[in-house]
Write a protein that holds these residues in place. Sequence first.
Motif, PDB file in Angstrom:
ATOM      1  N   ASN A  58      48.851  50.814  44.601  1.00  0.00           N
ATOM      2  CA  ASN A  58      50.067  51.464  45.093  1.00  0.00           C
ATOM      3  C   ASN A  58      51.223  50.491  45.002  1.00  0.00           C
ATOM      4  N   GLY A  59      52.309  50.968  44.415  1.00  0.00           N
ATOM      5  CA  GLY A  59      53.479  50.109  44.305  1.00  0.00           C
ATOM      6  C   GLY A  59      53.436  49.180  43.111  1.00  0.00           C
ATOM      7  N   GLY A  61      54.017  49.885  40.101  1.00  0.00           N
ATOM      8  CA  GLY A  61      55.114  50.174  39.175  1.00  0.00           C
ATOM      9  C   GLY A  61      54.814  51.288  38.177  1.00  0.00           C
ATOM     10  N   LYS A  62      53.732  52.012  38.371  1.00  0.00           N
ATOM     11  CA  LYS A  62      53.333  53.046  37.412  1.00  0.00           C
ATOM     12  C   LYS A  62      54.369  54.159  37.295  1.00  0.00           C
ATOM     13  N   SER A  63      54.729  54.732  38.457  1.00  0.00           N
ATOM     14  CA  SER A  63      55.682  55.842  38.418  1.00  0.00           C
ATOM     15  C   SER A  63      57.024  55.377  37.869  1.00  0.00           C
ATOM     16  N   THR A  64      57.419  54.174  38.232  1.00  0.00           N
ATOM     17  CA  THR A  64      58.700  53.652  37.742  1.00  0.00           C
ATOM     18  C   THR A  64      58.662  53.530  36.220  1.00  0.00           C
ATOM     19  N   HIS A 217      44.347  57.590  40.440  1.00  0.00           N
ATOM     20  CA  HIS A 217      43.692  56.600  41.289  1.00  0.00           C
ATOM     21  C   HIS A 217      42.187  56.812  41.287  1.00  0.00           C
ATOM     22  N   HIS A 412      62.159  55.631  48.976  1.00  0.00           N
ATOM     23  CA  HIS A 412      62.005  54.679  47.881  1.00  0.00           C
ATOM     24  C   HIS A 412      60.651  53.982  47.857  1.00  0.00           C
ATOM     25  N   SER A 414      56.665  53.795  47.085  1.00  0.00           N
ATOM     26  CA  SER A 414      55.786  54.469  46.130  1.00  0.00           C
ATOM     27  C   SER A 414      54.928  55.467  46.908  1.00  0.00           C
ATOM     28  N   GLY A 416      51.753  56.080  47.305  1.00  0.00           N
ATOM     29  CA  GLY A 416      50.659  55.594  48.123  1.00  0.00           C
ATOM     30  C   GLY A 416      51.146  54.851  49.355  1.00  0.00           C
TER      31      GLY A 416
END
Length: 511
Positions: A58-59, A61-64, A217, A412, A414, A416
């Motif tokens: 989580n966090g 950077g995947k979605s970004t 995930h 802002h 992520s 998860g």
Amino acid sequence: MPAATVTDSTVTDSGRKRRGAVILRARGITKTFPGVLAIRAGELEVRAGEIHALVGENGAGKSTLIKILTGAHPPDAGRIEWCGRPVRIRSPQDALRLGIAAIYQEFNLVPGLSVRENLFLGRERTRRGLIDVARERHRGLQVLQRLGAEIDLEAPTGRLAVAGQQLVETARAILDDARLLIMDEPTAALMPREVDRLFAVLAGLRGRGHGILFISHRIDEVFRIADRVTVMRDGETLGCWPTSELTRGALIEKMVGRPLEQEFPKQSSPPGAVVLELRDLCGGAVRGVGLRIHAGEVLGLAGLVGAGRSELARLIFGADRPAGGEIRLDGARARIRSPRDAIRQGICLLTEDRKSQGLVLGLSARENFALPNLGHWSRGGWIDGRAEARAFSRFVESLQIRIAGPEQPARHLSGGNQQKLLIARWLEQDARVVIFDEPTRGIDVGTKYEIYLLINALARRGKAILMISSELPEILGMSDRILVMREGCIAGEIEKPAQSSQEQILGIAVG
Ligand SMILES: Nc1ncnc2c1ncn2[C@@H]1O[C@H](COP(=O)(O)OP(=O)(O)OP(=O)(O)O)[C@@H](O)[C@H]1O
Ligand SMILES: [Mg+2]
């Protein structure tokens, strides 16, 4: 189905095999948000005719990263090549024009419009200035059939279940001639059978030469469907491997940065007295549920989507009014008229839908944490800000919430990390009954483990825990006892989860 390897990524094309060409290549992608370096030198390569998984904590950077590929965020630095040519993707429209379509978890559909209208929104087929409904229907049907989706084109889109809406979005991407389809956690809200269907659709698209990039995930899904996997950690892309060359353990180790010996650290404590008892509880889809949960017990609640599990949780929590039956706490009948009543009597609920029922996205992480807990740190009417801040940082640390600072807006964080924040705030409550509805949805493997430890700790402290989960390995691995719901009723009980199987649960759930 056999997975193609990188070096020989093959596509069947009218009986002839050819190697899938690289359609997308991203190099040196960097992205900062105020106070956060979200991605540093991100690398990604997707071929035609491959299913490519993007994984990481989580966090990470995947979605970004995918938002940059689809023009939702501008990168600070880096190059993107599309079919061998450098491109600039400044907006989602730019991405679509190139043939890159993204399906996020919050769908971009208008609920009040029909499926057909959504499919052709902004791309209406017209004839002499009028919408050519017949042509849209014909084309829409063609695409839905190709996806194997039995969806009524004139049905209001808002009435479709998540899986249906996802298929409509997928159909729309195909209508847009997308060569690369990007999906952010597409299976998070699907049932096993719906996942099977989605994977069949994705395999079909791969066979036609589309490239697919998806975030998940769930490690088993990566091995089941992906040809290659790119791992992100702390904003960096660690590397890309053919799934055929990795083991489950090796992939987890790359994601988490250390080996994970055990996925379900179940500890059982001897159960105490009955804390929560339901007698013939009815309301909404729930039709006469009776159950008991003892102090220190984790009761798993399994069942298909729509079986009434979340509704049952809402009834207990006072979010919906029961139509009949009794809720008893410590042997006495409880009066629960609202969530406020429930919280006062020591019942807390961690909802499955963090966006609409949980977090206030405009408030900061700290404020969201403090919201239901205000009474906790107040001294003579004043909030003890220092005690609150201490409690907050303790939880940020124990749950490893990745956050720029306490004042970062919840919006802002992520996905998860939003979930972890919700857990953090309820755990601070002095609850006797804790209801978890899909506690680890969208949570990475390493943090799942942390959450399981927390569940153990709560049970050790004598709380009665109801854990609703659609993740069968999780419910088998973490419950002391499992009840299976079907059509609003308890359809069966599994007394010894350790000796049971996923098939047994599904067998009861389906009936
Ligand atoms: N709009 C934004 N403003 C500020 N920070 C952001 C924004 N979007 C993302 N971040 C931060 O960037 C980092 C990467 O977030 P991202 O959403 O890409 O993670 P992720 O890998 O998709 O995680 P998850 O598995 O939890 O969905 C996080 O620290 C997050 O808080
Ligand atoms: Mg994400």
